[in-house]
Design an enzyme around this catalytic site. Sequence first.
Site, short mmCIF file in Angstrom:
data_model
loop_
_atom_site.label_atom_id
_atom_site.label_comp_id
_atom_site.label_asym_id
_atom_site.label_seq_id
_atom_site.Cartn_x
_atom_site.Cartn_y
_atom_site.Cartn_z
N GLY A 74 55.85 69.87 95.88
CA GLY A 74 55.95 70.90 94.78
C GLY A 74 54.65 71.67 94.47
O GLY A 74 53.90 71.55 95.56
N LYS B 199 55.92 65.67 73.25
CA LYS B 199 56.77 66.25 74.47
C LYS B 199 57.99 66.53 73.82
O LYS B 199 58.07 66.37 72.94
CB LYS B 199 57.08 65.17 75.62
CG LYS B 199 57.32 65.64 76.82
CD LYS B 199 55.94 65.85 77.38
CE LYS B 199 56.19 66.34 78.99
NZ LYS B 199 55.05 66.43 79.68
N GLY C 7 52.07 68.96 94.82
CA GLY C 7 51.74 68.33 96.04
C GLY C 7 51.51 69.14 96.96
O GLY C 7 50.40 68.81 97.61
#
Length: 354
Positions: free
Chosen positions: A182, A80, A185
């Site tokens: 978002g 990441k 979602g």
Amino acid sequence: MSIFEELAEFGCEQILFCRDEATGLRAIVAIHDTTLGPALGGCRMWPYGTEEEAVTDVLRLSRGMTYKAAVSGLALGGGKSVIIGDPDRDKSPELFRAFGRFVDSLGGRYIVAEDVGTTPEDMERVRSETPHVAGLDAARGGSGDPSVFTALGVLAGMRACVEEVYGSPSLEGRTVAVQGLGHVGYRLCRLLHEEGARLVVADLRPDAVARAVGEFGAEAVEPAGILSVPCDVLAPCALGAVVSDATLPHLRCSVVAGSANNVLAEGRHGEALRDRGILYAPDYVINAGGLINVSGELEGYDEGRARGRVARIYDSVKNVVEISKRDGVPTNAAADRLALERLGAGRRPLAAAG
């Protein structure tokens, strides 16, 4: 805690601090584990309060990517990156090109993609400096918006949970409380609406809530009340640490299954959910659709193949549930066991060869 102690705590192989004075770039790349392949993980841009917060976040997220790739059966490791800054104010093409040069210096050990606060366009800037980029725009041969596939994977995992609890994978007539509207979602709401589910929604943005009410017939509740809504499934699709000492007594659901990362504030909250008879779909298992989709770029992207692989998240969740029941452990611990088993299997040939 020293930085090496923190690396040891998270089991991280390598961390790279990136600074470019000309562009103001301050970034951190964490390569958690490359046992199964190069570390693939998104670049998050966020206005962290302190550098220590950024370090902890990138280490935590990189470990989650390792486990996500392992449980999903991908020949990839976990990594990441984070860029410290406000994505609404601090972006520039030059900043992302500078970041791309740092990614390139890792020689392919880390492959970057978009994440919170970054876009496919940003990744195009990175791509101008390094080939080690995924998640590019579909018009440029990439896989495009990963939220579509993340939502599809959450739906598949949710079906597996509902089947375990209610005896049928059908979501028709089930009440699903979605926290966060978002990209993922909202797409999940659309899929659930098509399945015939009854939706209860909450978001900090009134316009997103109004849209869901109008388009899907959802019931709107205040953000503070979504976790205590009586429902069959609670779908956290916003921030993490949703299940905590403070929220546990108020949960009125049978399943917790959503796209948010780090849903449990602490690992022990998985046991607490189990004690209350609530089935939890571990976040890095159920929200792996975006990673599975973007990983297809590394072998030549095919959308149909990607959809088929994402659908198998149903099987991954069922597998975790079976391990949980077999070993008498909560599902978050079962998922960790599955990930570590696959990582261990990946290491054994190396040990034999030595």
